[in-house]
Design a protein around this motif. Structure first.
Motif, PDB file in Angstrom:
ATOM      1  N   ASP A  29       0.864  -1.288   0.192  1.00 25.36           N
ATOM      2  CA  ASP A  29       0.116   0.133  -0.066  1.00 25.36           C
ATOM      3  C   ASP A  29       0.828   1.226  -0.023  1.00 25.36           C
ATOM      4  O   ASP A  29       0.505   2.295  -0.643  1.00 25.36           O
ATOM      5  N   VAL A  30       1.803   1.465   0.817  1.00 24.51           N
ATOM      6  CA  VAL A  30       2.674   2.418   1.085  1.00 24.51           C
ATOM      7  C   VAL A  30       3.309   2.769  -0.203  1.00 24.51           C
ATOM      8  O   VAL A  30       3.514   4.099  -0.573  1.00 24.51           O
ATOM      9  N   MET A  31       4.137   1.940  -1.108  1.00 26.77           N
ATOM     10  CA  MET A  31       5.128   2.328  -2.021  1.00 26.77           C
ATOM     11  C   MET A  31       4.235   1.981  -3.452  1.00 26.77           C
ATOM     12  O   MET A  31       4.680   1.481  -4.473  1.00 26.77           O
ATOM     13  N   ASP A  32       3.133   2.771  -3.616  1.00 20.95           N
ATOM     14  CA  ASP A  32       2.503   2.741  -4.833  1.00 20.95           C
ATOM     15  C   ASP A  32       3.311   3.082  -5.932  1.00 20.95           C
ATOM     16  O   ASP A  32       3.082   2.713  -7.006  1.00 20.95           O
ATOM     17  N   GLY A  33       4.225   3.972  -5.896  1.00 17.31           N
ATOM     18  CA  GLY A  33       5.049   4.507  -6.581  1.00 17.31           C
ATOM     19  C   GLY A  33       5.992   3.666  -7.298  1.00 17.31           C
ATOM     20  O   GLY A  33       6.835   3.840  -8.437  1.00 17.31           O
ATOM     21  N   GLN A  34       6.246   2.516  -6.814  1.00 13.58           N
ATOM     22  CA  GLN A  34       6.835   1.484  -7.206  1.00 13.58           C
ATOM     23  C   GLN A  34       6.535   0.621  -8.423  1.00 13.58           C
ATOM     24  O   GLN A  34       7.170  -0.039  -8.909  1.00 13.58           O
ATOM     25  N   HIS A  35       5.115   0.829  -8.560  1.00 12.19           N
ATOM     26  CA  HIS A  35       4.526   0.003  -9.666  1.00 12.19           C
ATOM     27  C   HIS A  35       4.023   0.655 -11.016  1.00 12.19           C
ATOM     28  O   HIS A  35       3.162   1.810 -10.647  1.00 12.19           O
ATOM     29  N   ARG A  36       4.538   0.554 -12.042  1.00 12.54           N
ATOM     30  CA  ARG A  36       4.239   1.372 -13.176  1.00 12.54           C
ATOM     31  C   ARG A  36       2.739   1.515 -13.622  1.00 12.54           C
ATOM     32  O   ARG A  36       2.263   2.586 -13.793  1.00 12.54           O
ATOM     33  N   ALA A  37       1.993   0.577 -13.312  1.00 12.74           N
ATOM     34  CA  ALA A  37       0.509   0.364 -13.355  1.00 12.74           C
ATOM     35  C   ALA A  37      -0.246   1.290 -12.809  1.00 12.74           C
ATOM     36  O   ALA A  37      -1.350   1.720 -13.225  1.00 12.74           O
ATOM     37  N   ASN A  38       0.248   1.835 -11.516  1.00 10.57           N
ATOM     38  CA  ASN A  38      -0.553   2.853 -10.839  1.00 10.57           C
ATOM     39  C   ASN A  38      -0.035   4.084 -11.041  1.00 10.57           C
ATOM     40  O   ASN A  38      -0.630   4.812 -10.629  1.00 10.57           O
ATOM     41  N   ILE A  39       0.794   4.721 -12.187  1.00  5.96           N
ATOM     42  CA  ILE A  39       1.162   5.934 -12.601  1.00  5.96           C
ATOM     43  C   ILE A  39       0.494   6.098 -14.196  1.00  5.96           C
ATOM     44  O   ILE A  39       1.078   5.166 -14.752  1.00  5.96           O
ATOM     45  N   LYS A  40       0.100   7.282 -14.229  1.00  8.68           N
ATOM     46  CA  LYS A  40      -0.578   7.816 -15.437  1.00  8.68           C
ATOM     47  C   LYS A  40      -0.191   9.082 -15.589  1.00  8.68           C
ATOM     48  O   LYS A  40      -0.147   9.784 -14.589  1.00  8.68           O
TER      49      LYS A  40
END
Length: 100
Positions: A29-40
């Motif tokens: 949950d905390v490191m959402d910035g680690q997964h490319r799918a979460n960033i647009k």
């Protein structure tokens, strides 16, 4: 054949220690910035620029372009903000002009 101990280095742990300390939630949950799918593009994020890595200073902005090609990066996905600044995503704040 030699075993590669770093192969699963960045995967969430499922051992009893991590479950009892609720660290699996931290990893996912905390490191959402680690997964490319979460960033647009268009997403409001907080990034740490290269020159701010020692201090950890967060720079806020809107994602213009995703620079990291892999689906996961342990230090955060690298992006270019609309201001032209480049950094690794440490926090995702929300959408700007995007449907949820």
């Amino acid at each position: 054949m030699a075993r590669n101990p770093q192969k699963n280095m960045y995967k969430p742990h499922s051992c009893e220690f991590h479950q009892t300390n609720n660290l699996n939630k931290f990893y996912t949950d905390v490191m959402d910035g680690q997964h490319r799918a979460n960033i647009k593009p268009g997403l409001e994020v907080g990034v740490v620029k290269k020159e701010d890595q020692r201090s950890g200073k967060i720079t806020s902005g809107t994602v213009k372009q995703i620079l990291t090609k892999s689906a996961f990066h342990p230090h955060g996905i690298k992006v270019r903000l609309s201001s032209g600044e480049v950094g690794r995503v440490k926090e995702i704040k929300g959408a700007r002009g995007m449907e949820h």
